[in-house]
Scaffold this motif. Structure first.
Motif, PDB file in Angstrom:
ATOM      1  N   GLU B  61      -2.411  -0.635  -2.998  1.00 50.96           N
ATOM      2  CA  GLU B  61      -1.493  -1.739  -2.745  1.00 50.96           C
ATOM      3  C   GLU B  61      -0.297  -1.616  -3.677  1.00 50.96           C
ATOM      4  O   GLU B  61      -0.452  -1.412  -4.867  1.00 50.96           O
ATOM      5  CB  GLU B  61      -2.192  -3.072  -3.007  1.00 50.96           C
ATOM      6  CG  GLU B  61      -2.995  -3.509  -1.807  1.00 50.96           C
ATOM      7  CD  GLU B  61      -3.718  -4.821  -2.056  1.00 50.96           C
ATOM      8  OE1 GLU B  61      -4.797  -4.986  -1.489  1.00 50.96           O
ATOM      9  OE2 GLU B  61      -3.183  -5.637  -2.819  1.00 50.96           O
ATOM     10  N   SER B  62       0.869  -1.794  -3.127  1.00 51.26           N
ATOM     11  CA  SER B  62       2.058  -1.676  -3.965  1.00 51.26           C
ATOM     12  C   SER B  62       2.297  -2.998  -4.681  1.00 51.26           C
ATOM     13  O   SER B  62       1.980  -4.068  -4.175  1.00 51.26           O
ATOM     14  CB  SER B  62       3.262  -1.304  -3.112  1.00 51.26           C
ATOM     15  OG  SER B  62       3.816  -2.463  -2.566  1.00 51.26           O
ATOM     16  N   LYS B  63       2.863  -2.879  -5.872  1.00 45.78           N
ATOM     17  CA  LYS B  63       3.083  -4.098  -6.642  1.00 45.78           C
ATOM     18  C   LYS B  63       4.204  -4.927  -6.032  1.00 45.78           C
ATOM     19  O   LYS B  63       4.264  -6.133  -6.198  1.00 45.78           O
ATOM     20  CB  LYS B  63       3.410  -3.738  -8.085  1.00 45.78           C
ATOM     21  CG  LYS B  63       2.221  -3.138  -8.806  1.00 45.78           C
ATOM     22  CD  LYS B  63       2.496  -2.726 -10.238  1.00 45.78           C
ATOM     23  CE  LYS B  63       1.343  -1.877 -10.742  1.00 45.78           C
ATOM     24  NZ  LYS B  63       1.781  -0.585 -11.270  1.00 45.78           N
ATOM     25  N   ASN B  64       5.122  -4.236  -5.328  1.00 45.65           N
ATOM     26  CA  ASN B  64       6.248  -4.963  -4.736  1.00 45.65           C
ATOM     27  C   ASN B  64       5.797  -5.877  -3.621  1.00 45.65           C
ATOM     28  O   ASN B  64       6.335  -6.944  -3.413  1.00 45.65           O
ATOM     29  CB  ASN B  64       7.276  -3.974  -4.170  1.00 45.65           C
ATOM     30  CG  ASN B  64       7.834  -3.103  -5.263  1.00 45.65           C
ATOM     31  OD1 ASN B  64       7.861  -3.508  -6.416  1.00 45.65           O
ATOM     32  ND2 ASN B  64       8.267  -1.910  -4.898  1.00 45.65           N
ATOM     33  N   GLN B  65       4.815  -5.409  -2.861  1.00 43.20           N
ATOM     34  CA  GLN B  65       4.365  -6.196  -1.721  1.00 43.20           C
ATOM     35  C   GLN B  65       2.871  -6.412  -1.818  1.00 43.20           C
ATOM     36  O   GLN B  65       2.101  -5.769  -1.108  1.00 43.20           O
ATOM     37  CB  GLN B  65       4.686  -5.470  -0.415  1.00 43.20           C
ATOM     38  CG  GLN B  65       6.171  -5.340  -0.141  1.00 43.20           C
ATOM     39  CD  GLN B  65       6.393  -4.698   1.225  1.00 43.20           C
ATOM     40  OE1 GLN B  65       5.995  -3.571   1.460  1.00 43.20           O
ATOM     41  NE2 GLN B  65       6.995  -5.438   2.115  1.00 43.20           N
ATOM     42  N   PRO B  66       2.462  -7.295  -2.693  1.00 47.96           N
ATOM     43  CA  PRO B  66       1.022  -7.461  -2.917  1.00 47.96           C
ATOM     44  C   PRO B  66       0.269  -7.953  -1.695  1.00 47.96           C
ATOM     45  O   PRO B  66      -0.931  -7.820  -1.603  1.00 47.96           O
ATOM     46  CB  PRO B  66       0.936  -8.471  -4.061  1.00 47.96           C
ATOM     47  CG  PRO B  66       2.247  -9.172  -4.055  1.00 47.96           C
ATOM     48  CD  PRO B  66       3.253  -8.227  -3.500  1.00 47.96           C
ATOM     49  N   GLN B  67       1.007  -8.539  -0.737  1.00 49.59           N
ATOM     50  CA  GLN B  67       0.289  -9.063   0.418  1.00 49.59           C
ATOM     51  C   GLN B  67       0.149  -8.053   1.536  1.00 49.59           C
ATOM     52  O   GLN B  67      -0.517  -8.322   2.515  1.00 49.59           O
ATOM     53  CB  GLN B  67       1.001 -10.300   0.963  1.00 49.59           C
ATOM     54  CG  GLN B  67       0.600 -11.549   0.220  1.00 49.59           C
ATOM     55  CD  GLN B  67       1.784 -12.433  -0.049  1.00 49.59           C
ATOM     56  OE1 GLN B  67       2.861 -12.220   0.498  1.00 49.59           O
ATOM     57  NE2 GLN B  67       1.590 -13.421  -0.902  1.00 49.59           N
ATOM     58  N   ARG B  69      -1.470  -4.833   2.744  1.00 52.62           N
ATOM     59  CA  ARG B  69      -2.497  -3.869   2.393  1.00 52.62           C
ATOM     60  C   ARG B  69      -1.944  -2.477   2.619  1.00 52.62           C
ATOM     61  O   ARG B  69      -1.089  -2.274   3.449  1.00 52.62           O
ATOM     62  CB  ARG B  69      -3.723  -4.082   3.261  1.00 52.62           C
ATOM     63  CG  ARG B  69      -4.443  -5.353   2.899  1.00 52.62           C
ATOM     64  CD  ARG B  69      -5.865  -5.250   3.367  1.00 52.62           C
ATOM     65  NE  ARG B  69      -6.550  -6.502   3.222  1.00 52.62           N
ATOM     66  CZ  ARG B  69      -6.530  -7.446   4.143  1.00 52.62           C
ATOM     67  NH1 ARG B  69      -5.869  -7.265   5.256  1.00 52.62           N
ATOM     68  NH2 ARG B  69      -7.183  -8.571   3.949  1.00 52.62           N
TER      69      ARG B  69
END
Lengths: 112, 448
Positions: B61-67, B69
């Motif tokens: 999961e990227s930290k930029n888009q935690p939502q 998957r």
């Protein structure tokens, strides 16, 4: 008296209608039997299962093939019918009848 | 919403990814024949008719888009099986991968079992991200150095390199099956596994390839007396002595390997009594079980026959505890489905992570989910038309009566060549993999 007969007849009719309404399966079975009157009564029986177990069977005997070639010198070899399912029995299978095995395989398109 | 994998009634599914070519002209080799997540859900494997395996890995999961998957991208691909010809029996052996089963991960490498009709192979998939450099006697490209030029001595070191994923066959389990293998299942002991063909089930040890034990044999002495075949088999998820196998007659037998070496006598037999009045030519064919899967809990098992999905409580043999109709409208089409052989299609089924929802495929690229708790079901479609990123899937409906509502599709318009036979559910999250003929769709729960 006649009243009774009528009653029985209606009862029979409604039973028939009920059969068709309750069991679409039986209606489908009737359709199938109408199309294929020679269909046996054992659908899940050994015939079906044995066909399943024999998947992949190819019949080619190089001896048969060469004997036939020798006998029918100048005439054409009898070939398989266009929609061949199992090549066996009446005619001599030729190497062309057997589906070619695929040549070298390429990468899956899922990975592309 | 409750934790991952919870009840389905408020889950909205949206499109995530699709793999495979858009080409309408499908090469036979590209037909997907099996789909399986590994135990963590990080890896997703597919097998196809061409004998190839493709493994996808979920991006962290990227930290930029935690939502969001992570996406699944290609991790490794290899040719698992090749076509063979058995000259002795005049038998063509397809390279099609029938099943892939992952082993639980024990070290850095991943292992999976892949099988075609006759041979099971254990594949090791390992990563290499370092390579040794600075040899004294060799150049970097491998050529030997001229010894006269070597004036000093150095110690070779490991330097990072671009990640390379290698797949190598570690074991080949061959020549143990006369008939066609339909299932493999790894035991919870992680040491043994079973393989099942139409008439026999064998037990193997993962380390030993030259020997396997036959544990079930239903071959009759006289083949004319053959009445049923084995269609699927699976080990219990935590009782290493227990396995089940299903038959073409709609029964499931549970066996206990502690009872005897040959488990021909079942410990339990699960069979739903049939109403003799309803029996028809098709009854036995549509009762044939195409898939059997234990729940993760090990308390239930699910079976798939042609028209329905049934959930069985392992403590009750007399009838299933739940029955879900997948496509009951096909009952009045059985004649044509028999003629075009679709009645023999083998649909699989799967559980979600917490056993609250089950899923199975149907025709027209439809697939169905049944929420056991909320008693709700939904029909969704895997198609390129609904493939905008994160677009929510709209429930589909098949109209059976005369009147067809606007968005419904009539039974006669269904495309029976578009079958979804293989589906898989991520073991922990609401992510599903759905295979159409030659495309793999990944859908996930819409997160706000």
């Amino acid at each position: 008296m006649s009243g009774d007969n009528e009653d029985t007849q209606t009862a029979d009719d409604s039973q028939e209608v009920q059969d068709k309404v309750i069991s679409p399966e039986k209606a489908e079975e009737a359709k199938l039997k109408a199309r294929y009157p020679n269909l046996g009564n054992k659908p899940g029986g050994s015939d079906l299962l044995r066909k399943r177990l024999q998947k992949g069977q190819k019949y080619f005997d190089s001896g048969d093939y060469n004997m036939a070639k020798a006998k029918i010198k100048n005439k054409q070899l009898p070939t398989a019918a266009p929609e061949k399912t199992e090549i066996t029995g009446d005619h001599i299978p030729t190497p062309q009848d057997l589906p070619q095995r695929k040549p070298s395989l390429v990468a899956s398109k899922l990975a592309g | 919403m409750a934790g991952a994998g919870g009840g389905n009634c408020d889950v909205q599914w949206c499109f995530s990814q699709v793999k495979g070519s858009i080409d309408d002209d499908v090469a036979e080799a590209d037909i997907i024949s099996t789909v399986e997540f590994n135990h963590s859900g990080e890896l997703l494997a597919t097998g196809d008719k061409g004998g190839r395996v493709v493994i996808f890995q979920q991006e962290p999961e990227s930290k930029n888009q935690p939502q969001c998957r992570g996406e699944y991208n290609v991790y490794s691909t290899f040719q698992s099986h090749e076509p063979e010809f058995d000259y002795l029996k005049s038998l063509e052996i397809e390279e099609k991968i029938n099943k892939i089963r992952w082993l639980p991960q024990k070290n850095a490498a991943q292992f999976l079992l892949s099988t075609n009709d006759k041979t099971i192979k254990l594949w090791k998939i390992s990563e290499r991200d370092k390579r040794p450099e600075g040899y004294n006697l060799k150049e970097e490209d491998g050529r030997y150095r001229d010894l006269n030029t070597v004036t000093t001595l150095r110690v070779p070191v490991f330097r990072p390199m671009d990640l390379m994923v290698e797949a190598s066959p570690r074991r080949v389990f061959a020549n143990a099956h006369t008939y066609h293998i339909n299932s493999t299942s790894v035991n919870s002991d992680c040491e043994t596994y079973l393989s099942a063909d139409d008439l026999r089930i064998n037990l193997w040890h993962l380390e030993i390839t030259d020997r396997s034990f036959n544990i079930v044999d239903i071959k009759p002495a006289n083949m004319e007396e053959l009445t049923e075949v084995i269609t699927a088999a699976e080990f219990h998820p935590n009782q290493c002595n227990t396995f089940v196998y299903s038959s073409s007659k709609g029964t499931i037998r549970m066996c206990d390997m502690r009872a005897s070496a040959l488990c021909d006598k079942h410990a339990k037999m699960f069979e739903e009594p049939e109403d003799p009045n309803n029996r028809s030519f098709f009854s036995e064919i549509i009762s044939s079980i195409s898939d059997v899967k234990f729940s993760h809990s090990g308390r239930y098992m699910m079976t798939r026959d042609y028209l329905s999905v049934k959930i069985w409580d392992l403590n009750m043999e007399t009838r299933p505890v739940e029955t879900y109709q997948v496509h009951e409208y096909l009952r009045s089409k059985l004649c044509s489905l028999y003629e075009n052989d679709c009645i023999f299609d083998k649909f699989e089924c799967c559980w979600n992570g917490n056993d609250s929802v089950v899923m199975t495929g149907s025709y027209n690229n439809f697939f169905r989910m049944f929420d056991r708790g909320y008693r709700q079901d939904v029909t969704l479609e895997a198609s390129r038309e609904n493939s905008k990123p994160r677009s929510v899937l709209k429930p589909r409906k098949v109209s059976t009566g005369g009147k067809r509502k606007k968005d419904e599709i009539s039974v006669d318009s269904l495309d029976f060549n578009k079958k979804i036979l293989h589906t898989a559910w991520h073991p922990l999250d609401n992510i599903i993999a759905v295979a159409t003929t030659n495309n793999l769709y990944i859908f996930e729960e819409k997160l706000n």
